[in-house]
Design a protein around this motif. Structure first.
Motif, PDB file in Angstrom:
ATOM      1  N   UNK A   2       0.830  -1.193   0.000  1.00  0.00           N
ATOM      2  CA  UNK A   2       0.000   0.000   0.000  1.00  0.00           C
ATOM      3  C   UNK A   2       0.868   1.247   0.000  1.00  0.00           C
ATOM      4  N   UNK A   3       1.965   1.173   0.721  1.00  0.00           N
ATOM      5  CA  UNK A   3       2.891   2.295   0.818  1.00  0.00           C
ATOM      6  C   UNK A   3       3.386   2.687  -0.576  1.00  0.00           C
ATOM      7  N   UNK A   4       3.854   1.677  -1.334  1.00  0.00           N
ATOM      8  CA  UNK A   4       4.388   1.952  -2.669  1.00  0.00           C
ATOM      9  C   UNK A   4       3.291   2.488  -3.594  1.00  0.00           C
ATOM     10  N   UNK A   5       2.097   1.905  -3.481  1.00  0.00           N
ATOM     11  CA  UNK A   5       0.970   2.382  -4.307  1.00  0.00           C
ATOM     12  C   UNK A   5       0.653   3.833  -4.028  1.00  0.00           C
ATOM     13  N   UNK A   6       0.633   4.143  -2.735  1.00  0.00           N
ATOM     14  CA  UNK A   6       0.295   5.498  -2.318  1.00  0.00           C
ATOM     15  C   UNK A   6       1.316   6.491  -2.859  1.00  0.00           C
ATOM     16  N   UNK A   7       2.600   6.123  -2.735  1.00  0.00           N
ATOM     17  CA  UNK A   7       3.640   7.019  -3.227  1.00  0.00           C
ATOM     18  C   UNK A   7       3.568   7.182  -4.745  1.00  0.00           C
ATOM     19  N   UNK A   8       3.261   6.072  -5.430  1.00  0.00           N
ATOM     20  CA  UNK A   8       3.117   6.146  -6.884  1.00  0.00           C
ATOM     21  C   UNK A   8       2.027   7.139  -7.257  1.00  0.00           C
ATOM     22  N   UNK A   9       0.890   7.011  -6.556  1.00  0.00           N
ATOM     23  CA  UNK A   9      -0.257   7.868  -6.835  1.00  0.00           C
ATOM     24  C   UNK A   9       0.061   9.332  -6.548  1.00  0.00           C
ATOM     25  N   UNK A  10       0.644   9.585  -5.380  1.00  0.00           N
ATOM     26  CA  UNK A  10       0.965  10.963  -5.003  1.00  0.00           C
ATOM     27  C   UNK A  10       1.980  11.544  -5.985  1.00  0.00           C
ATOM     28  N   UNK A  11       2.933  10.695  -6.435  1.00  0.00           N
ATOM     29  CA  UNK A  11       3.930  11.140  -7.404  1.00  0.00           C
ATOM     30  C   UNK A  11       3.284  11.617  -8.696  1.00  0.00           C
ATOM     31  N   UNK A  12       2.296  10.838  -9.177  1.00  0.00           N
ATOM     32  CA  UNK A  12       1.586  11.240 -10.390  1.00  0.00           C
ATOM     33  C   UNK A  12       0.910  12.589 -10.201  1.00  0.00           C
ATOM     34  N   UNK A  13       0.346  12.786  -9.021  1.00  0.00           N
ATOM     35  CA  UNK A  13      -0.367  14.037  -8.759  1.00  0.00           C
ATOM     36  C   UNK A  13       0.587  15.221  -8.786  1.00  0.00           C
ATOM     37  N   UNK A  14       1.761  15.041  -8.195  1.00  0.00           N
ATOM     38  CA  UNK A  14       2.738  16.132  -8.204  1.00  0.00           C
ATOM     39  C   UNK A  14       3.165  16.418  -9.645  1.00  0.00           C
ATOM     40  N   UNK A  15       3.369  15.346 -10.419  1.00  0.00           N
ATOM     41  CA  UNK A  15       3.745  15.517 -11.820  1.00  0.00           C
ATOM     42  C   UNK A  15       2.666  16.275 -12.601  1.00  0.00           C
ATOM     43  N   UNK A  16       1.413  16.096 -12.177  1.00  0.00           N
ATOM     44  CA  UNK A  16       0.326  16.829 -12.834  1.00  0.00           C
ATOM     45  C   UNK A  16       0.293  18.290 -12.411  1.00  0.00           C
ATOM     46  N   UNK A  17       1.145  18.652 -11.445  1.00  0.00           N
ATOM     47  CA  UNK A  17       1.213  20.050 -11.039  1.00  0.00           C
ATOM     48  C   UNK A  17       0.542  20.358  -9.709  1.00  0.00           C
ATOM     49  N   UNK A  18       0.107  19.341  -8.997  1.00  0.00           N
ATOM     50  CA  UNK A  18      -0.486  19.613  -7.680  1.00  0.00           C
ATOM     51  C   UNK A  18       0.618  19.877  -6.663  1.00  0.00           C
ATOM     52  N   UNK A  19       0.269  20.587  -5.616  1.00  0.00           N
ATOM     53  CA  UNK A  19       1.201  20.764  -4.501  1.00  0.00           C
ATOM     54  C   UNK A  19       0.779  19.814  -3.392  1.00  0.00           C
ATOM     55  N   UNK A  20       1.744  19.051  -2.878  1.00  0.00           N
ATOM     56  CA  UNK A  20       1.412  18.106  -1.811  1.00  0.00           C
ATOM     57  C   UNK A  20       2.153  18.482  -0.541  1.00  0.00           C
ATOM     58  N   UNK A  21       1.398  18.533   0.555  1.00  0.00           N
ATOM     59  CA  UNK A  21       1.975  18.843   1.864  1.00  0.00           C
ATOM     60  C   UNK A  21       1.641  17.669   2.770  1.00  0.00           C
ATOM     61  N   UNK A  22       2.668  16.989   3.264  1.00  0.00           N
ATOM     62  CA  UNK A  22       2.407  15.813   4.107  1.00  0.00           C
ATOM     63  C   UNK A  22       3.067  15.973   5.467  1.00  0.00           C
ATOM     64  N   UNK A  23       2.278  15.771   6.526  1.00  0.00           N
ATOM     65  CA  UNK A  23       2.825  15.720   7.875  1.00  0.00           C
ATOM     66  C   UNK A  23       3.202  14.269   8.131  1.00  0.00           C
ATOM     67  N   UNK A  24       4.442  14.002   8.468  1.00  0.00           N
ATOM     68  CA  UNK A  24       4.823  12.590   8.555  1.00  0.00           C
ATOM     69  C   UNK A  24       5.981  12.332   9.508  1.00  0.00           C
ATOM     70  N   UNK A  25       6.032  11.080  10.016  1.00  0.00           N
ATOM     71  CA  UNK A  25       7.161  10.584  10.800  1.00  0.00           C
ATOM     72  C   UNK A  25       7.985   9.622   9.964  1.00  0.00           C
ATOM     73  N   UNK A  26       7.494   9.326   8.755  1.00  0.00           N
ATOM     74  CA  UNK A  26       8.038   8.224   7.974  1.00  0.00           C
ATOM     75  C   UNK A  26       9.294   8.675   7.230  1.00  0.00           C
ATOM     76  N   UNK A  27      10.452   8.285   7.741  1.00  0.00           N
ATOM     77  CA  UNK A  27      11.743   8.690   7.168  1.00  0.00           C
ATOM     78  C   UNK A  27      11.846   8.278   5.694  1.00  0.00           C
ATOM     79  N   UNK A  28      11.416   7.049   5.412  1.00  0.00           N
ATOM     80  CA  UNK A  28      11.518   6.531   4.054  1.00  0.00           C
ATOM     81  C   UNK A  28      10.674   7.376   3.095  1.00  0.00           C
ATOM     82  N   UNK A  29       9.503   7.780   3.571  1.00  0.00           N
ATOM     83  CA  UNK A  29       8.617   8.632   2.778  1.00  0.00           C
ATOM     84  C   UNK A  29       9.319   9.946   2.464  1.00  0.00           C
ATOM     85  N   UNK A  30       9.920  10.552   3.480  1.00  0.00           N
ATOM     86  CA  UNK A  30      10.596  11.832   3.296  1.00  0.00           C
ATOM     87  C   UNK A  30      11.738  11.674   2.283  1.00  0.00           C
ATOM     88  N   UNK A  31      12.545  10.605   2.469  1.00  0.00           N
ATOM     89  CA  UNK A  31      13.723  10.428   1.621  1.00  0.00           C
ATOM     90  C   UNK A  31      13.368  10.118   0.171  1.00  0.00           C
TER      91      UNK A  31
END
Lengths: 480, 252
Positions: free
Chosen positions: A442-471
Motif C-alpha cells: 500500500x505504501x508503494x501504491x500510495x507514493x506512486x499515486x501521489x507522485x503522479x499528482x505532483x507531476x500533474x502540477x499539484x502541490x502536496x503537503x504531508x505531515x509525517x514521521x516516515x523517514x523513508x517517505x521523506x527520503x
C-alpha cells in the motif's frame, strides 16, 4: 512464572457471517521461551491467530473453529492468565483513569490477592521503564507510554505467553524504540514465550528467533529461522506487503518541475482550543511557501504542532495570529485566506486527508462516498459517474464499490480517503500521516499515486514521521 | 494535602445526597426547604471546597432554580388573591408561595448533590458501588471503562466537524448537520467500544475466576457520619415544617 508451550494442530477459524475459512489447517509447535515473528499479507489472519491464542475470539456465535489450539496442553479458550495480549491502538486499550489501577486491572480479574497486586504493579512498571506516579492520569501519556502501560498490565498478570499485535504501528520512531526496548527487557527477565505480529520486520528482527509466515488465504507458508525464511522467501514476502530488509518497495521516479506559488504563510501562529485537544496549545511556525508540482514533508516530534499546522494550512482550523494566504491560481476568485472559504470552495482548491480515515467517511458505500464531493460541486451525473469509475479503477477499489467504507481493511480505507479527495481535483493536497501503519505494498501504491499528482502540477503537503517517505518522495523537508 | 472529606467513600456521599433528597421531596413548603438550605450552607465551608470552585460548579443550580420558580409563579395552580392575569398566566398568593417553595427546594436538593460529588473520583465510586453496594462488577467496571471513552468522543466530534468542512458538506447549517454527525460518532463509538472490550477481555475481564479488588472500598465511621448527617438535615427540615404547621405532604 513458567514460559508457555503453544501447539496448533490442524487449527482453523471462520468468522460467523462469512463462508470462507479465514485460517485453515495450521500446524505448528512453539517451545517455551521461543520468540516468534508472525508475518503475512494484510487480511491473512495474523491478528485472528493472536486473538485465538488470547482466548478472546469469542464463542460459537462469533464463528467456528476446527482442530486444536493448545497452550500447555489446555485449550486456548480456557487459558486466562497464561496469555497476555497487547493490541495496536494505544487509545483503545487504556482501561482505567489512573496508571496504577490500569496495571492492576488484569491481576484483579485473575483473583490475585490485594497485598500481592501492588508489588506486582510496581515491578511491572519498572520493567517496562514507565517511571510515573501510580496516580498519574493515563490520558496524559504519549502513545509509546500507553503501549508500555498496556505491556505492564499484561506483565503484572505473569503470563507465560506474550502476544503483541502490531504494537508499534501507530507510534512515532521514538515510541517504536521505547516499546521494542521495553519488550526486550521483559523477555530478558521473564523468559516468556513471545509471538509478535508486525509488518516492519527490521524493528523486531533483533529480538526474534523464529519466523512463521501465513499465506494470503490463511494457510502456513513458511516456518523457520529468521535468516533462512527471509533469504528464501524475501521477495515473496515483500510482494505480500511485508517490509523485508533488503527488499525496498519500488517507487517510480518523478519528473515534475516546480510551478507558481499557491500557498504561503507569514508570522503564523497555530493552536487549538482547550475543547479540542485534551490541553489546548499554541505554536509559532516558520514562514512557508508552497508551489505547484512540489511535495513538502513536514516533520518533527509528537507535539510539535504538525497536525495543527496541516489543519490550519488546509483552511479548516482558524489561525491564532499571522496569515495563511492563497495565490491567484489557487484563489480563483475566492478570498485570500482559506479559512474564509466556504466548504464547497475548498473542494476544488485544498483537499485534506485526515490521519484517521474513519473521521472523514460520510456514506454507507464506497461509491456513494466518492460521490459526496462531486455532488456538492453540482457536477452532472455523467461526469460524477465517470470520475468515480476512474478513481475506483486507479485505486483498486472497483471490487469494493458497494462495500461499507467502515468494513474495509486499513490499507483500503487509506486509499479510499485519498480517493474521496481526488474526486474533486483539488490543487493542493494536505495529508496527515498518510503512510501510518501501511504495509509496503500500500505504501508503494500510495507514493506512486501521489507522485503522479505532483507531476500533474499539484502541490502536496504531508505531515509525517516516515523517514523513508521523506527520503524517497519529498522535494523539501520542513522540520518543526 | 487532600482534605479528609475527599477521602470519604463516594457511595456514602451518594447515599447522603439521596437520603436528604428523599426527605425533601415528601413535602412542598418553603420552611422545610429553607431550613435544609440554611443547614447546608452552614456545613459546606467545612468540606474543603474552595469558594471559586463552589460557585463555578453549583452555577447550574443557581440558574435552574429561579427558572423553575418563575414558571411556577406564572402557571402554578392559583389560590388566594390573584394579583395579575393574562391568558393562561395567573399570579396569585398560592402560586407565589409555591414558586418560593419549589425554588428553595431545587437549591436545597441540587446544592448538596453537586457539592458532595465535586470530590468524587469515578474509579472510587465504581469501587464503592461494586464492593459496598455489591452491584455486579461486570456492569460497574464496564460502565467505568466506557465513561473514560467520553473524552475521546469529544475529540472525535471536533474532527468529524472539520472533516465535513473538508468534504464540501460543511456549508449547511450547524443544526442540520447534527443528526448525521451524531450517527457518525455512534459508529466510531461502537468501534472504540468493541476494541476496548477485547482489551478488557484479554486481561481476564469477565472470566470465571472470582475477582479481587486492588483498592479496598471502606465503609467506616466517616462514611456512617456522612450518611447520618444527610439524613439529619432532612429530618430537621421536616420537623421544622411540621412544627410551624407548613407541612404539605406531596401526595394528597
Amino acid at each position: 512464572m513458567r514460559p508457555a508451550r503453544v501447539r496448533a494442530a490442524g487449527w482453523g477459524w471462520h468468522h460467523a457471517p462469512r463462508t470462507r475459512w479465514a485460517l485453515r489447517g495450521l500446524d505448528f509447535e512453539i517451545d517455551p521461551g521461543e520468540r516468534v515473528l508472525l508475518l503475512g499479507a494484510s487480511g491473512s489472519g495474523k491478528s485472528t491467530v493472536l486473538q485465538a491464542l488470547a482466548g478472546v475470539l469469542g464463542g460459537s456465535e462469533e464463528g467456528e473453529s476446527a482442530g486444536e489450539l493448545l497452550i500447555d496442553q489446555r485449550p486456548a479458550t480456557e487459558s486466562q492468565g497464561r496469555v497476555g495480549l497487547v493490541l495496536q491502538d494505544p487509545d483503545s486499550q487504556v482501561i482505567l483513569e489512573r496508571v496504577g489501577d490500569d496495571v492492576a486491572f488484569g491481576c484483579e480479574n485473575l483473583g490475585v490477592p490485594r497485598e500481592e497486586i501492588w508489588p506486582r504493579v510496581r515491578h511491572a512498571l519498572a520493567e517496562v521503564g514507565l517511571d510515573v506516579a501510580l496516580d498519574r492520569s493515563t490520558t496524559q501519556l504519549s502513545g509509546g507510554q500507553k503501549q508500555r502501560l498496556a505491556l505492564a498490565g499484561v506483565l503484572a498478570m505473569r503470563p507465560g505467553l506474550i502476544l503483541l499485535d502490531e504494537p508499534t504501528a501507530n507510534l512515532d520512531p521514538a515510541g517504536v524504540a521505547e516499546v521494542r526496548d521495553a519488550v526486550a527487557r521483559v523477555l530478558e527477565s521473564t523468559g516468556a514465550t513471545l509471538m509478535v505480529v508486525e509488518h516492519r520486520v527490521d524493528v523486531w528482527l533483533p529480538l526474534v528467533d523464529r519466523v512463521i509466515v501465513l499465506s494470503p488465504d490463511g494457510a502456513l507458508l513458511a516456518d523457520g529461522a529468521p535468516e533462512d525464511v527471509l533469504q528464501s522467501r524475501g521477495g515473496e514476502l515483500a510482494e505480500l506487503g511485508v517490509w523485508v530488509p533488503g527488499h525496498p518497495p519500488a517507487v517510480s521516479l518523478r519528473v515534475s518541475a516546480p510551478g507558481a506559488r499557491v500557498l504561503g504563510t507569514r508570522d503564523l501562529t497555530v493552536g487549538r482550543s482547550v475543547a479540542f485537544a485534551a490541553n489546548g496549545f499554541v505554536r509559532e511556525m516558520p514562514d512557508l511557501e508552497f508551489h505547484e508540482g512540489t511535495s513538502t514533508a513536514i516533520t518533527g516530534p509528537n507535539g510539535s504542532g504538525k497536525s495543527t499546522l496541516g489543519l490550519t494550512l488546509a483552511g479548516l482550523l482558524p489561525r491564532i495570529a499571522g496569515t495563511v494566504s492563497a495565490s491567484g491560481t489557487l484563489r480563483d476568485g475566492a478570498s485570500e485566506h482559506p479559512i474564509d472559504w466556504r466548504s464547497r470552495e475548498l473542494l476544488t482548491r485544498i483537499g485534506t486527508v485526515f490521519q484517521e480515515p474513519e473521521h472523514q467517511f460520510l456514506r454507507s458505500t464506497v461509491r456513494e462516498e466518492l460521490a459526496v464531493g462531486p455532488r456538492a460541486l453540482k457536477l452532472s451525473s455523467a461526469e460524477i459517474a465517470a470520475r468515480i469509475d476512474e478513481l475506483l479503477q486507479r485505486l483498486r477499489l472497483d471490487a469494493l464499490a458497494d462495500a461499507n467504507p467502515f468494513t474495509l481493511s486499513g490499507g483500503e480505507k487509506r486509499r479510499l480517503s485519498v480517493a474521496t479527495i481526488l474526486a474533486t481535483r483539488p490543487r493542493v493536497l494536505v495529508l496527515d500521516e498518510p503512510t501510518f501503519g501501511q504495509d509496503s505494498r500500500t505504501w508503494a501504491e500510495l507514493l506512486g499515486l501521489l507522485g503522479e499528482l505532483v507531476d500533474e502540477g499539484k502541490a502536496i503537503i504531508a505531515m509525517t514521521h516516515d523517514r523513508r517517505f521523506v527520503d524517497t518522495f519529498a522535494d523539501r523537508e520542513v522540520l518543526l | 494535602m487532600t482534605h479528609p472529606f475527599s477521602r470519604i467513600n463516594p457511595v456514602a456521599k451518594l447515599g447522603a445526597a439521596l437520603l436528604l433528597a428523599a426527605c425533601l421531596v415528601l413535602t412542598v413548603d418553603w420552611v422545610s426547604a429553607g431550613t435544609a438550605l440554611l443547614l447546608e450552607l452552614a456545613g459546606f465551608p467545612f468540606l474543603g471546597i474552595g469558594a471559586r470552585r463552589f460557585w463555578l460548579r453549583t452555577l447550574p443550580v443557581w440558574v435552574a432554580a429561579p427558572l423553575t420558580g418563575i414558571t411556577i409563579l406564572l402557571y402554578g395552580r392559583p389560590s388566594g388573591t390573584i394579583y395579575w392575569e393574562w391568558f393562561a398566566v395567573r399570579i396569585s398568593d398560592g402560586s407565589l408561595e409555591l414558586a418560593l417553595a419549589t425554588m428553595l427546594r431545587v437549591v436545597a436538593i441540587g446544592l448538596p448533590a453537586v457539592v458532595l460529588f465535586i470530590t468524587v473520583d469515578a474509579t472510587d465510586l465504581a469501587d464503592g458501588l461494586a464492593q459496598v453496594w455489591r452491584l455486579p462488577s461486570r456492569f460497574v467496571l464496564g460502565a467505568l471503562a466506557a465513561f473514560r471513552l467520553v473524552g475521546l468522543f469529544a475529540n472525535d466530534w471536533r474532527y468529524l466537524e472539520l472533516a465535513r468542512r473538508a468534504r464540501g458538506v460543511g456549508d449547511a447549517g450547524r443544526i442540520r448537520r447534527i443528526p448525521g454527525q451524531v450517527f457518525a460518532l455512534l459508529v466510531l463509538a461502537i468501534r472504540r467500544g468493541s476494541k476496548l472490550a477485547v482489551a478488557m477481555e484479554a486481561r481476564g475481564f469477565g472470566g470465571p475466576i472470582p475477582r479481587t479488588w486492588a483498592r479496598e472500598s471502606r465503609f467506616e465511621m466517616g462514611e456512617w457520619g456522612t450518611l447520618i448527617t444527610g439524613l439529619m438535615v432532612g429530618m430537621i427540615a421536616i420537623a421544622a415544617a411540621v412544627g410551624t404547621g407548613h407541612w404539605n405532604f406531596i401526595v394528597g
